[in-house]
Design a protein around this motif. Structure first.
Motif, mmCIF file in Angstrom:
data_model
loop_
_atom_site.group_PDB
_atom_site.id
_atom_site.type_symbol
_atom_site.label_atom_id
_atom_site.label_comp_id
_atom_site.label_asym_id
_atom_site.label_seq_id
_atom_site.Cartn_x
_atom_site.Cartn_y
_atom_site.Cartn_z
ATOM 1 N N UNK A 67 12.567 -3.825 46.998
ATOM 2 C CA UNK A 67 13.960 -3.557 47.356
ATOM 3 C C UNK A 67 14.715 -3.258 46.070
ATOM 4 N N UNK A 68 16.005 -2.998 46.191
ATOM 5 C CA UNK A 68 16.788 -2.722 44.990
ATOM 6 C C UNK A 68 16.880 -3.935 44.070
ATOM 7 N N UNK A 69 16.591 -5.138 44.573
ATOM 8 C CA UNK A 69 16.754 -6.351 43.772
ATOM 9 C C UNK A 69 15.474 -7.139 43.543
ATOM 10 N N UNK A 70 14.396 -6.818 44.239
ATOM 11 C CA UNK A 70 13.203 -7.657 44.197
ATOM 12 C C UNK A 70 11.961 -6.890 43.759
ATOM 13 N N UNK A 71 11.212 -7.513 42.849
ATOM 14 C CA UNK A 71 9.884 -7.043 42.459
ATOM 15 C C UNK A 71 8.858 -7.982 43.077
ATOM 16 N N UNK A 72 7.752 -7.433 43.542
ATOM 17 C CA UNK A 72 6.637 -8.221 44.063
ATOM 18 C C UNK A 72 5.467 -8.050 43.104
ATOM 19 N N UNK A 73 4.951 -9.159 42.596
ATOM 20 C CA UNK A 73 3.803 -9.111 41.711
ATOM 21 C C UNK A 73 2.524 -9.329 42.501
ATOM 22 N N UNK A 74 1.476 -8.594 42.148
ATOM 23 C CA UNK A 74 0.192 -8.707 42.858
ATOM 24 C C UNK A 74 -0.924 -8.333 41.904
ATOM 25 N N UNK A 75 -2.138 -8.728 42.221
ATOM 26 C CA UNK A 75 -3.300 -8.348 41.415
ATOM 27 C C UNK A 75 -3.670 -6.910 41.754
ATOM 28 N N UNK A 76 -3.713 -6.060 40.745
ATOM 29 C CA UNK A 76 -4.069 -4.656 40.959
ATOM 30 C C UNK A 76 -5.546 -4.502 41.328
ATOM 31 N N UNK A 77 -6.376 -5.493 41.008
ATOM 32 C CA UNK A 77 -7.809 -5.404 41.326
ATOM 33 C C UNK A 77 -8.114 -5.806 42.763
ATOM 34 N N UNK A 78 -7.600 -6.953 43.197
ATOM 35 C CA UNK A 78 -7.975 -7.470 44.517
ATOM 36 C C UNK A 78 -6.829 -7.474 45.527
ATOM 37 N N UNK A 79 -5.596 -7.238 45.081
ATOM 38 C CA UNK A 79 -4.462 -7.147 45.989
ATOM 39 C C UNK A 79 -3.774 -8.453 46.324
ATOM 40 N N UNK A 80 -4.221 -9.568 45.750
ATOM 41 C CA UNK A 80 -3.602 -10.862 46.059
ATOM 42 C C UNK A 80 -2.111 -10.839 45.736
ATOM 43 N N UNK A 81 -1.226 -11.177 46.709
ATOM 44 C CA UNK A 81 0.197 -11.318 46.409
ATOM 45 C C UNK A 81 0.400 -12.528 45.488
ATOM 46 N N UNK A 82 1.170 -12.349 44.417
ATOM 47 C CA UNK A 82 1.354 -13.421 43.436
ATOM 48 C C UNK A 82 2.794 -13.873 43.272
ATOM 49 N N UNK A 83 3.735 -12.927 43.116
ATOM 50 C CA UNK A 83 5.108 -13.329 42.809
ATOM 51 C C UNK A 83 6.141 -12.620 43.671
ATOM 52 N N UNK A 84 7.280 -13.283 43.763
ATOM 53 C CA UNK A 84 8.517 -12.740 44.312
ATOM 54 C C UNK A 84 9.520 -12.911 43.179
ATOM 55 N N UNK A 85 10.017 -11.799 42.636
ATOM 56 C CA UNK A 85 10.887 -11.848 41.469
ATOM 57 C C UNK A 85 12.252 -11.282 41.823
ATOM 58 N N UNK A 86 13.259 -12.154 41.853
ATOM 59 C CA UNK A 86 14.616 -11.783 42.249
ATOM 60 C C UNK A 86 15.580 -12.130 41.115
ATOM 61 N N UNK A 87 16.828 -11.695 41.215
ATOM 62 C CA UNK A 87 17.791 -12.008 40.157
ATOM 63 C C UNK A 87 17.952 -13.513 39.891
ATOM 64 N N UNK A 88 17.714 -14.342 40.900
ATOM 65 C CA UNK A 88 17.884 -15.788 40.707
ATOM 66 C C UNK A 88 16.612 -16.488 40.229
ATOM 67 N N UNK A 89 15.530 -15.753 39.979
ATOM 68 C CA UNK A 89 14.329 -16.365 39.436
ATOM 69 C C UNK A 89 13.053 -15.876 40.097
ATOM 70 N N UNK A 90 11.959 -16.472 39.662
ATOM 71 C CA UNK A 90 10.620 -16.099 40.117
ATOM 72 C C UNK A 90 10.069 -17.187 41.025
ATOM 73 N N UNK A 91 9.380 -16.761 42.073
ATOM 74 C CA UNK A 91 8.642 -17.680 42.939
ATOM 75 C C UNK A 91 7.188 -17.225 42.953
ATOM 76 N N UNK A 92 6.293 -18.190 43.083
ATOM 77 C CA UNK A 92 4.854 -17.915 43.106
ATOM 78 C C UNK A 92 4.323 -18.199 44.515
ATOM 79 N N UNK A 93 3.387 -17.403 44.959
ATOM 80 C CA UNK A 93 2.732 -17.626 46.254
ATOM 81 C C UNK A 93 1.967 -18.946 46.205
ATOM 82 N N UNK A 94 2.276 -19.846 47.117
ATOM 83 C CA UNK A 94 1.684 -21.189 47.111
ATOM 84 C C UNK A 94 0.165 -21.129 47.214
#
Length: 158
Positions: A67-94
């Motif tokens: 979205x205009x405010x959120x980046x999603x981090x993931x492994x480029x090799x296997x596709x595992x979702x890793x992060x949700x990165x928003x203006x208020x901070x980073x969250x990690x997939x449990x």
């Protein structure tokens, strides 16, 4: 080796590993449609690391601007979702933590998009994996290439 205020984790293939030092924020699940698609699941279980130090110990996540405010981090090799990165901070997939059972969600967000059957899942019949007699012979032959739930000096093994 981790301490009580240090947690480790990573993607399924082991190309990306992380360590979180300090106190995690509240864990949650998000039912919004964007999280459903990002995780390919009914909801996204996430925990905030905004008051802790996040260190990438092997590799780094690829990023998708969801979205205009959120980046999603993931492994480029296997596709595992890793992060949700928003203006208020980073969250990690449990589920990417080596000990995900130690991180218990405390709140649900995005319930306007909650799939109606998610509340009935705990009432469904439960079976061990090998109880599926049609699949058990096949399952017994599987060799996992998944990274173990702990740090390794080298991955994949030689």
């Amino acid at each position: 080796m981790t301490t009580s205020d240090e947690k480790t984790g990573g993607c399924q293939c082991g190309a990306v590993r992380f360590r979180v030092e300090g106190t995690l924020g509240d864990a949650s699940v998000c039912h919004c449609r964007m999280c459903q698609k990002a995780f390919g699941a009914f909801y996204a279980p996430l925990v905030s690391v905004r008051d802790a130090k996040l260190v990438w110990t092997r590799g780094t996540p690829a990023k998708f601007q969801s979205s205009n405010a959120v980046l999603r981090g993931f492994c480029a090799n296997c596709g595992t979702p890793l992060t949700y990165e928003a203006p208020d901070g980073v969250a990690i997939a449990i589920g990417t933590f080596d000990d995900p059972a130690s991180i218990v969600p405390k709140v649900q967000w995005g319930v306007e998009a909650k799939l109606p059957f998610t509340d009935t899942i705990p009432g469904l019949p439960q079976h061990d994996t090998l109880a599926d007699t049609n699949a058990a012979p096949f399952l017994k032959t599987l060799v996992s290439h998944q990274h173990p739930d702990h740090d390794t000096d080298v991955w994949p093994p030689k």
